[in-house]
Design a protein around this motif. Sequence first.
Motif: not given
Length: 129
Positions: A85-107
């Motif tokens: 679980x702890x590694x899975x959560x870390x992996x989710x954050x690792x993949x999620x952050x670039x996604x959210x930055x992309x979403x913020x730039x993509x109106x």
Amino acid sequence: PCWGLSQNLQRRIGPGRAKMLSFSARPIGSELAYQWGLLDELVTQDSNESCLDRAIAIADTIGSQNITMVKRYKKVLVEGGKMELSKGLQYERQLGLPHYLEVLQDGQTFEGAKEFISDEKRPRLKSKL
């Protein structure tokens, strides 16, 4: 053994139930399989739709989603599910952050997400809890 059932089944329904089913080779019915989490949904004979109709409805719902988001979720679910679980959560954050930055730039994506969240008419799934 040999095709993963011994490992996958106990992770899905617990070691006790997995041992009981594996050692006894006892078949279980659809109701029990649903209760134990082996089935995600149960379409009964009393239902107004067939299994095929329900499968098509689920596929249509998935197909109507943002394909990039579906692919990203699939990746994090499949790969993260293999981790502790702890590694899975870390992996989710690792993949999620670039996604959210992309979403913020993509109106368009950001506005679509806001519209979806605020839509009072969208179907709400009932929790099984």
